[in-house]
Design a protein around this motif. Sequence first.
Motif, PDB file in Angstrom:
ATOM      1  N   ARG A 153       7.761 -12.841   0.859  1.00 40.05           N
ATOM      2  CA  ARG A 153       8.375 -13.206  -0.429  1.00 40.05           C
ATOM      3  C   ARG A 153       7.972 -12.210  -1.513  1.00 40.05           C
ATOM      4  N   ARG A 154       6.697 -11.824  -1.519  1.00 42.46           N
ATOM      5  CA  ARG A 154       6.243 -10.839  -2.520  1.00 42.46           C
ATOM      6  C   ARG A 154       7.013  -9.536  -2.361  1.00 42.46           C
ATOM      7  N   LEU A 155       7.208  -9.101  -1.119  1.00 39.81           N
ATOM      8  CA  LEU A 155       7.959  -7.874  -0.861  1.00 39.81           C
ATOM      9  C   LEU A 155       9.361  -7.966  -1.445  1.00 39.81           C
ATOM     10  N   ARG A 156      10.058  -9.067  -1.186  1.00 44.63           N
ATOM     11  CA  ARG A 156      11.415  -9.237  -1.729  1.00 44.63           C
ATOM     12  C   ARG A 156      11.401  -9.249  -3.251  1.00 44.63           C
ATOM     13  N   ARG A 157      10.398  -9.896  -3.847  1.00 47.59           N
ATOM     14  CA  ARG A 157      10.327  -9.971  -5.308  1.00 47.59           C
ATOM     15  C   ARG A 157      10.041  -8.594  -5.914  1.00 47.59           C
ATOM     16  N   VAL A 158       9.169  -7.815  -5.279  1.00 51.09           N
ATOM     17  CA  VAL A 158       8.893  -6.455  -5.773  1.00 51.09           C
ATOM     18  C   VAL A 158      10.167  -5.624  -5.706  1.00 51.09           C
ATOM     19  N   ALA A 159      10.864  -5.686  -4.580  1.00 52.85           N
ATOM     20  CA  ALA A 159      12.103  -4.913  -4.424  1.00 52.85           C
ATOM     21  C   ALA A 159      13.143  -5.326  -5.453  1.00 52.85           C
ATOM     22  N   ARG A 208      16.947   2.573  -5.568  1.00 56.36           N
ATOM     23  CA  ARG A 208      16.195   2.671  -4.318  1.00 56.36           C
ATOM     24  C   ARG A 208      16.626   3.947  -3.610  1.00 56.36           C
ATOM     25  N   VAL A 209      15.672   4.812  -3.305  1.00 60.17           N
ATOM     26  CA  VAL A 209      15.990   6.056  -2.619  1.00 60.17           C
ATOM     27  C   VAL A 209      15.423   6.079  -1.201  1.00 60.17           C
ATOM     28  N   GLN A 210      14.475   5.205  -0.919  1.00 55.92           N
ATOM     29  CA  GLN A 210      13.984   4.947   0.423  1.00 55.92           C
ATOM     30  C   GLN A 210      13.583   3.482   0.463  1.00 55.92           C
ATOM     31  N   LYS A 211      13.190   2.975   1.627  1.00 55.55           N
ATOM     32  CA  LYS A 211      12.941   1.540   1.751  1.00 55.55           C
ATOM     33  C   LYS A 211      11.955   1.005   0.729  1.00 55.55           C
ATOM     34  N   SER A 212      10.890   1.705   0.466  1.00 53.90           N
ATOM     35  CA  SER A 212       9.884   1.237  -0.491  1.00 53.90           C
ATOM     36  C   SER A 212       9.639   2.251  -1.601  1.00 53.90           C
ATOM     37  N   VAL A 213      10.699   2.967  -1.979  1.00 57.07           N
ATOM     38  CA  VAL A 213      10.583   4.002  -3.013  1.00 57.07           C
ATOM     39  C   VAL A 213      11.753   3.870  -3.987  1.00 57.07           C
ATOM     40  N   ASP A 233       3.564  -0.813  -1.052  1.00 55.60           N
ATOM     41  CA  ASP A 233       3.206  -1.260   0.282  1.00 55.60           C
ATOM     42  C   ASP A 233       2.722  -2.697   0.129  1.00 55.60           C
ATOM     43  N   VAL A 234       3.514  -3.643   0.583  1.00 58.23           N
ATOM     44  CA  VAL A 234       3.193  -5.061   0.444  1.00 58.23           C
ATOM     45  C   VAL A 234       2.885  -5.609   1.841  1.00 58.23           C
ATOM     46  N   ASP A 235       1.764  -6.299   1.960  1.00 57.62           N
ATOM     47  CA  ASP A 235       1.362  -6.899   3.228  1.00 57.62           C
ATOM     48  C   ASP A 235       2.329  -8.026   3.582  1.00 57.62           C
ATOM     49  N   THR A 236       3.080  -7.845   4.664  1.00 58.83           N
ATOM     50  CA  THR A 236       4.101  -8.827   5.040  1.00 58.83           C
ATOM     51  C   THR A 236       3.717  -9.610   6.290  1.00 58.83           C
ATOM     52  N   THR A 237       2.425  -9.736   6.560  1.00 57.16           N
ATOM     53  CA  THR A 237       1.992 -10.467   7.747  1.00 57.16           C
ATOM     54  C   THR A 237       2.063 -11.974   7.562  1.00 57.16           C
ATOM     55  N   SER A 286      -0.188  -2.818  -2.615  1.00 53.20           N
ATOM     56  CA  SER A 286      -0.410  -1.601  -3.393  1.00 53.20           C
ATOM     57  C   SER A 286       0.914  -1.106  -3.980  1.00 53.20           C
ATOM     58  N   ILE A 287       0.881  -0.794  -5.265  1.00 52.40           N
ATOM     59  CA  ILE A 287       2.031  -0.173  -5.928  1.00 52.40           C
ATOM     60  C   ILE A 287       1.524   1.079  -6.625  1.00 52.40           C
ATOM     61  N   ARG A 288       2.233   2.174  -6.433  1.00 52.76           N
ATOM     62  CA  ARG A 288       1.880   3.435  -7.097  1.00 52.76           C
ATOM     63  C   ARG A 288       3.035   3.810  -8.024  1.00 52.76           C
ATOM     64  N   ILE A 289       2.690   4.166  -9.251  1.00 62.27           N
ATOM     65  CA  ILE A 289       3.678   4.570 -10.248  1.00 62.27           C
ATOM     66  C   ILE A 289       3.354   6.002 -10.659  1.00 62.27           C
ATOM     67  N   TYR A 290       4.274   6.898 -10.384  1.00 60.60           N
ATOM     68  CA  TYR A 290       4.105   8.312 -10.726  1.00 60.60           C
ATOM     69  C   TYR A 290       4.960   8.618 -11.950  1.00 60.60           C
ATOM     70  N   HIS A 291       4.351   9.191 -12.972  1.00 63.20           N
ATOM     71  CA  HIS A 291       5.073   9.637 -14.160  1.00 63.20           C
ATOM     72  C   HIS A 291       5.538  11.068 -13.894  1.00 63.20           C
ATOM     73  N   LEU A 292       6.831  11.288 -14.020  1.00 57.26           N
ATOM     74  CA  LEU A 292       7.408  12.601 -13.743  1.00 57.26           C
ATOM     75  C   LEU A 292       7.830  13.282 -15.037  1.00 57.26           C
ATOM     76  N   ASP A 293       7.835  14.603 -15.008  1.00 55.97           N
ATOM     77  CA  ASP A 293       8.353  15.349 -16.146  1.00 55.97           C
ATOM     78  C   ASP A 293       9.837  15.054 -16.283  1.00 55.97           C
TER      79      ASP A 293
END
Length: 96
Positions: free
Chosen positions: A18-24, A33-38, A8-12, A65-72
Amino acid sequence: MELLITYDVDTTTPQGQRRLRRVAKTCEGIGHRVQKSVFEIVCSPAQKLTLEARLRDIIDPDRDSIRIYHLDRGTLSTAQHLGAAINAAHHDPLVI
């Protein structure tokens, strides 16, 4: 290793956009990419460390905010999709 990354990048501001584009772009370089921000990612531990460092360099930690989930292992291949979902080929070569 399998990861699920959400952000979730603040795009206001133009800087936030620019940060949003760089993260993507950074996530597109290693995962699907499986959803817009996932993103679903299959990577090595070294690639994960590199990815985390790149993302830390991009975001504003006070606004983004970036969340990284480690999956089995194997979790991504058993994900259930409903609706207009993308079936990502996680173990096929990733063409950039």
